[in-house]
Motif scaffolding. Structure first.
Motif, PDB file in Angstrom:
ATOM      1  N   ASN A   1     -52.860 -11.739 -28.159  1.00  0.00           N
ATOM      2  CA  ASN A   1     -52.871 -11.101 -29.654  1.00  0.00           C
ATOM      3  C   ASN A   1     -54.164 -11.377 -30.302  1.00  0.00           C
ATOM      4  OD1 ASN A   1     -52.150 -10.302 -31.977  1.00  0.00           O
ATOM      5  ND2 ASN A   1     -50.642 -11.983 -32.367  1.00  0.00           N
TER       6      ASN A   1
ATOM      7  N   GLU B   1     -57.909 -14.306 -34.542  1.00  0.00           N
ATOM      8  CA  GLU B   1     -58.376 -13.503 -35.710  1.00  0.00           C
ATOM      9  C   GLU B   1     -60.047 -13.760 -35.875  1.00  0.00           C
ATOM     10  OE1 GLU B   1     -57.438 -11.282 -39.865  1.00  0.00           O
ATOM     11  OE2 GLU B   1     -55.904 -12.536 -38.887  1.00  0.00           O
TER      12      GLU B   1
ATOM     13  N   THR C   1     -57.068  -9.982 -32.961  1.00  0.00           N
ATOM     14  CA  THR C   1     -57.620  -9.078 -34.195  1.00  0.00           C
ATOM     15  C   THR C   1     -59.184  -9.473 -34.405  1.00  0.00           C
ATOM     16  OG1 THR C   1     -55.531  -9.064 -35.013  1.00  0.00           O
ATOM     17  CG2 THR C   1     -57.425  -8.045 -36.148  1.00  0.00           C
TER      18      THR C   1
ATOM     19  N   SER D   1     -56.584  -5.340 -31.493  1.00  0.00           N
ATOM     20  CA  SER D   1     -56.890  -4.346 -32.551  1.00  0.00           C
ATOM     21  C   SER D   1     -58.805  -4.877 -32.835  1.00  0.00           C
ATOM     22  CB  SER D   1     -56.110  -4.947 -33.719  1.00  0.00           C
ATOM     23  OG  SER D   1     -54.763  -4.215 -33.609  1.00  0.00           O
TER      24      SER D   1
ATOM     25  N   HIS E   1     -62.296  -7.888 -36.721  1.00  0.00           N
ATOM     26  CA  HIS E   1     -62.500  -7.026 -37.862  1.00  0.00           C
ATOM     27  C   HIS E   1     -64.113  -6.320 -37.471  1.00  0.00           C
ATOM     28  CE1 HIS E   1     -59.095  -8.329 -40.396  1.00  0.00           C
ATOM     29  NE2 HIS E   1     -59.130  -9.279 -39.740  1.00  0.00           N
TER      30      HIS E   1
ATOM     31  N   LYS F   1     -54.369  -1.626 -29.258  1.00  0.00           N
ATOM     32  CA  LYS F   1     -53.168  -1.368 -30.427  1.00  0.00           C
ATOM     33  C   LYS F   1     -53.904  -0.377 -31.379  1.00  0.00           C
ATOM     34  CE  LYS F   1     -50.612  -4.259 -33.520  1.00  0.00           C
ATOM     35  NZ  LYS F   1     -50.283  -5.535 -34.037  1.00  0.00           N
TER      36      LYS F   1
ATOM     37  N   TYR G   1     -58.400   0.844 -32.682  1.00  0.00           N
ATOM     38  CA  TYR G   1     -59.804   0.355 -32.876  1.00  0.00           C
ATOM     39  C   TYR G   1     -60.360   1.650 -33.673  1.00  0.00           C
ATOM     40  CZ  TYR G   1     -60.154   4.600 -29.550  1.00  0.00           C
ATOM     41  OH  TYR G   1     -60.143   5.700 -28.874  1.00  0.00           O
TER      42      TYR G   1
ATOM     43  N   ARG H   1     -52.182 -16.291 -31.843  1.00  0.00           N
ATOM     44  CA  ARG H   1     -53.202 -15.291 -32.377  1.00  0.00           C
ATOM     45  C   ARG H   1     -54.684 -15.734 -32.508  1.00  0.00           C
ATOM     46  NH1 ARG H   1     -51.710 -13.636 -38.343  1.00  0.00           N
ATOM     47  NH2 ARG H   1     -53.716 -13.852 -38.930  1.00  0.00           N
TER      48      ARG H   1
END
Length: 190
Positions: free
Chosen positions: A55, A78, A57, A39, A59, A18, A20, A76
């Motif tokens: 899904n 994260e 993410t 991501s 950081h 998605k 990077y 999700r």
């Protein structure tokens, strides 16, 4: 194929992520499912034999060690900045119900299953020791430290040290590490 075990910039672009950022290192031996839902921020390293699915993410300044797995499904996962996920961790945002009230595994019809779902959030500056398991719906608070072989089946308070099966708080964690953020050039908060 390049000269390292990590994908080249050109190969990263072909994975279909998605998004990077810069300085992303993903082992060629990592398995990625549903890349269009994943991501990655800047300065992310994902080592050999990791599995990322669903899904997710991640950081900035995050290291995912060898054999770690993340299964988000339609829920999700994260992961905040400056996180270290040690080897052989498993993070589940979705999991079968083990009570016997329904069948288990993805090969049986959906109407026969009862999947437990809940987003997983891992805060900034968290470290999870080797062999940990995070179950659906858990938040690991900012700055928390989790010892090896721990079962994280409920939320973890920020800035605490936690161990065990199930995971329990044993003491407060120092915040001295926050002083070092000023040395991170592209994350300098001053």
């Amino acid at each position: 194929m390049g000269t390292t075990s990590f994908y080249t910039e050109e190969e990263l672009a072909q994975l279909g992520l998605k998004s990077y950022g810069k300085d992303v290192m993903i082992s060629r031996k990592c398995s990625i499912y549903g890349a269009g839902n994943i991501s990655l921020g800047n300065h992310v390293r994902i080592d050999d034999f990791c599995i990322l699915s669903g899904n997710i993410t991640i950081h900035d300044y995050v290291h995912i060690s060898a054999y770690a797995s993340m299964f988000a499904g339609e829920s999700r996962i994260e992961i905040g900045d400056y996180v270290a996920i040690s080897s052989r961790n498993a993070i589940y945002a979705e999991s079968d119900d083990y009570s016997g009230e329904s069948m288990v595994n993805p090969l049986v019809p959906e109407k026969c299953r009862k999947v437990q779902k809940g987003d997983v959030f891992i805060g900034k500056h968290v470290i999870i020791g080797t062999g940990g398991t995070v179950l659906p719906g858990v938040t690991v608070g900012e700055g928390a430290s989790v010892g090896a072989m721990s079962l994280i089946n409920k939320d973890i308070e920020p800035w605490t040290v936690n161990v065990g099966i199930p995971c329990k708080k044993v003491k407060e964690r120092s915040r001295k590490l926050l002083e070092y953020e000023k040395y991170i050039p592209d994350k300098n908060i001053e």
